[in-house]
Design a protein around this motif. Structure first.
Motif, PDB file in Angstrom:
ATOM      1  N   LYS A   9       0.841  -1.201   0.000  1.00  0.00           N
ATOM      2  CA  LYS A   9       0.000   0.000   0.000  1.00  0.00           C
ATOM      3  C   LYS A   9       0.875   1.250   0.000  1.00  0.00           C
ATOM      4  O   LYS A   9       0.635   2.192  -0.753  1.00  0.00           O
ATOM      5  N   ALA A  10       1.910   1.253   0.846  1.00  0.00           N
ATOM      6  CA  ALA A  10       2.820   2.398   0.923  1.00  0.00           C
ATOM      7  C   ALA A  10       3.537   2.588  -0.408  1.00  0.00           C
ATOM      8  O   ALA A  10       3.692   3.707  -0.900  1.00  0.00           O
ATOM      9  N   ARG A  11       3.961   1.498  -1.018  1.00  0.00           N
ATOM     10  CA  ARG A  11       4.658   1.546  -2.307  1.00  0.00           C
ATOM     11  C   ARG A  11       3.766   2.201  -3.376  1.00  0.00           C
ATOM     12  O   ARG A  11       4.207   3.050  -4.139  1.00  0.00           O
ATOM     13  N   GLN A  12       2.489   1.812  -3.399  1.00  0.00           N
ATOM     14  CA  GLN A  12       1.556   2.362  -4.374  1.00  0.00           C
ATOM     15  C   GLN A  12       1.290   3.841  -4.105  1.00  0.00           C
ATOM     16  O   GLN A  12       1.265   4.654  -5.034  1.00  0.00           O
ATOM     17  N   GLN A  13       1.090   4.212  -2.848  1.00  0.00           N
ATOM     18  CA  GLN A  13       0.836   5.612  -2.505  1.00  0.00           C
ATOM     19  C   GLN A  13       2.027   6.490  -2.866  1.00  0.00           C
ATOM     20  O   GLN A  13       1.857   7.602  -3.375  1.00  0.00           O
ATOM     21  N   LEU A  14       3.235   6.002  -2.610  1.00  0.00           N
ATOM     22  CA  LEU A  14       4.430   6.761  -2.958  1.00  0.00           C
ATOM     23  C   LEU A  14       4.557   6.913  -4.470  1.00  0.00           C
ATOM     24  O   LEU A  14       4.921   7.979  -4.961  1.00  0.00           O
ATOM     25  N   LYS A  15       4.244   5.866  -5.191  1.00  0.00           N
ATOM     26  CA  LYS A  15       4.308   5.919  -6.658  1.00  0.00           C
ATOM     27  C   LYS A  15       3.378   7.007  -7.183  1.00  0.00           C
ATOM     28  O   LYS A  15       3.746   7.760  -8.090  1.00  0.00           O
ATOM     29  N   TYR A  19       7.278   9.082  -5.985  1.00  0.00           N
ATOM     30  CA  TYR A  19       8.411   8.527  -5.244  1.00  0.00           C
ATOM     31  C   TYR A  19       8.513   7.023  -5.477  1.00  0.00           C
ATOM     32  O   TYR A  19       7.578   6.385  -5.952  1.00  0.00           O
ATOM     33  N   VAL A  20       9.649   6.471  -5.093  1.00  0.00           N
ATOM     34  CA  VAL A  20       9.884   5.032  -5.187  1.00  0.00           C
ATOM     35  C   VAL A  20      10.326   4.544  -3.808  1.00  0.00           C
ATOM     36  O   VAL A  20      11.183   5.153  -3.172  1.00  0.00           O
ATOM     37  N   LEU A  21       9.746   3.448  -3.358  1.00  0.00           N
ATOM     38  CA  LEU A  21      10.125   2.837  -2.091  1.00  0.00           C
ATOM     39  C   LEU A  21      11.100   1.707  -2.367  1.00  0.00           C
ATOM     40  O   LEU A  21      10.813   0.809  -3.154  1.00  0.00           O
ATOM     41  N   GLU A  22      12.257   1.763  -1.734  1.00  0.00           N
ATOM     42  CA  GLU A  22      13.238   0.688  -1.848  1.00  0.00           C
ATOM     43  C   GLU A  22      13.374   0.010  -0.507  1.00  0.00           C
ATOM     44  O   GLU A  22      13.334   0.651   0.542  1.00  0.00           O
ATOM     45  N   LYS A  23      13.547  -1.310  -0.560  1.00  0.00           N
ATOM     46  CA  LYS A  23      13.725  -2.101   0.661  1.00  0.00           C
ATOM     47  C   LYS A  23      15.106  -2.735   0.629  1.00  0.00           C
ATOM     48  O   LYS A  23      15.518  -3.310  -0.385  1.00  0.00           O
ATOM     49  N   ARG A  24      15.813  -2.624   1.742  1.00  0.00           N
ATOM     50  CA  ARG A  24      17.139  -3.237   1.840  1.00  0.00           C
ATOM     51  C   ARG A  24      16.985  -4.747   1.862  1.00  0.00           C
ATOM     52  O   ARG A  24      16.160  -5.292   2.576  1.00  0.00           O
ATOM     53  N   THR A  25      17.781  -5.426   1.066  1.00  0.00           N
ATOM     54  CA  THR A  25      17.708  -6.878   1.025  1.00  0.00           C
ATOM     55  C   THR A  25      18.620  -7.514   2.070  1.00  0.00           C
ATOM     56  O   THR A  25      18.395  -8.637   2.476  1.00  0.00           O
ATOM     57  N   GLY A  34      15.737   0.204  10.704  1.00  0.00           N
ATOM     58  CA  GLY A  34      14.767   0.155   9.616  1.00  0.00           C
ATOM     59  C   GLY A  34      15.345  -0.547   8.413  1.00  0.00           C
ATOM     60  O   GLY A  34      16.479  -1.016   8.444  1.00  0.00           O
ATOM     61  N   CYS A  35      14.563  -0.597   7.367  1.00  0.00           N
ATOM     62  CA  CYS A  35      15.097  -1.233   6.166  1.00  0.00           C
ATOM     63  C   CYS A  35      14.528  -0.626   4.885  1.00  0.00           C
ATOM     64  O   CYS A  35      14.544  -1.258   3.848  1.00  0.00           O
ATOM     65  N   TYR A  36      14.036   0.622   4.953  1.00  0.00           N
ATOM     66  CA  TYR A  36      13.457   1.270   3.781  1.00  0.00           C
ATOM     67  C   TYR A  36      14.121   2.613   3.511  1.00  0.00           C
ATOM     68  O   TYR A  36      14.642   3.248   4.415  1.00  0.00           O
ATOM     69  N   ARG A  37      14.042   3.037   2.238  1.00  0.00           N
ATOM     70  CA  ARG A  37      14.384   4.408   1.885  1.00  0.00           C
ATOM     71  C   ARG A  37      13.447   4.845   0.763  1.00  0.00           C
ATOM     72  O   ARG A  37      12.886   4.013   0.049  1.00  0.00           O
ATOM     73  N   ILE A  38      13.299   6.159   0.628  1.00  0.00           N
ATOM     74  CA  ILE A  38      12.389   6.723  -0.361  1.00  0.00           C
ATOM     75  C   ILE A  38      13.195   7.545  -1.347  1.00  0.00           C
ATOM     76  O   ILE A  38      13.982   8.403  -0.953  1.00  0.00           O
ATOM     77  N   LEU A  39      12.992   7.261  -2.630  1.00  0.00           N
ATOM     78  CA  LEU A  39      13.695   7.967  -3.691  1.00  0.00           C
ATOM     79  C   LEU A  39      12.718   8.810  -4.493  1.00  0.00           C
ATOM     80  O   LEU A  39      11.543   8.458  -4.625  1.00  0.00           O
ATOM     81  N   ASN A  40      13.229   9.901  -5.053  1.00  0.00           N
ATOM     82  CA  ASN A  40      12.463  10.682  -6.013  1.00  0.00           C
ATOM     83  C   ASN A  40      12.353   9.826  -7.277  1.00  0.00           C
ATOM     84  O   ASN A  40      13.361   9.372  -7.806  1.00  0.00           O
ATOM     85  N   VAL A  46      17.785  10.461  -3.131  1.00  0.00           N
ATOM     86  CA  VAL A  46      17.200   9.981  -1.885  1.00  0.00           C
ATOM     87  C   VAL A  46      16.443  11.119  -1.209  1.00  0.00           C
ATOM     88  O   VAL A  46      16.996  12.176  -0.959  1.00  0.00           O
ATOM     89  N   GLU A  47      15.188  10.879  -0.906  1.00  0.00           N
ATOM     90  CA  GLU A  47      14.353  11.872  -0.223  1.00  0.00           C
ATOM     91  C   GLU A  47      14.326  11.629   1.278  1.00  0.00           C
ATOM     92  O   GLU A  47      14.204  12.567   2.059  1.00  0.00           O
ATOM     93  N   ALA A  48      14.398  10.377   1.691  1.00  0.00           N
ATOM     94  CA  ALA A  48      14.371  10.029   3.113  1.00  0.00           C
ATOM     95  C   ALA A  48      14.986   8.653   3.303  1.00  0.00           C
ATOM     96  O   ALA A  48      14.848   7.779   2.454  1.00  0.00           O
ATOM     97  N   GLY A  49      15.676   8.471   4.431  1.00  0.00           N
ATOM     98  CA  GLY A  49      16.237   7.166   4.757  1.00  0.00           C
ATOM     99  C   GLY A  49      17.434   6.770   3.922  1.00  0.00           C
ATOM    100  O   GLY A  49      17.516   5.641   3.440  1.00  0.00           O
ATOM    101  N   ALA A  50      18.389   7.672   3.767  1.00  0.00           N
ATOM    102  CA  ALA A  50      19.545   7.431   2.897  1.00  0.00           C
ATOM    103  C   ALA A  50      20.257   6.115   3.193  1.00  0.00           C
ATOM    104  O   ALA A  50      20.745   5.453   2.287  1.00  0.00           O
TER     105      ALA A  50
END
Length: 65
Positions: A9-15, A19-25, A34-40, A46-50
């Protein structure tokens, strides 16, 4: 399963917001809780969570702002 639904849901809302939601593998990292960051979505900056240091709660808070 609930977290995966929240993540999707968060991924879709950001899209929708450009924005793009990335998850650390690599989840074995004692230095970050945490394990997420948000990209433009357009520039890739990187917008948040570098350092992949956002939790899912923090991602949802970013969306709401």
């Amino acid at each position: 399963m609930e977290n995966k639904n929240r993540e999707n849901k968060a991924r879709q809302q950001l899209k929708e917001q450009g924005y793009v939601l990335e998850k650390r593998t690599n989840t074995v990292d004692p230095y970050h809780s945490g394990c997420y960051r948000i990209l433009n979505g357009h520039t890739g900056t990187v917008e948040a969570g570098a350092n992949f240091d956002l939790t899912l709660d923090e991602v949802e808070k970013f969306i709401a702002e």
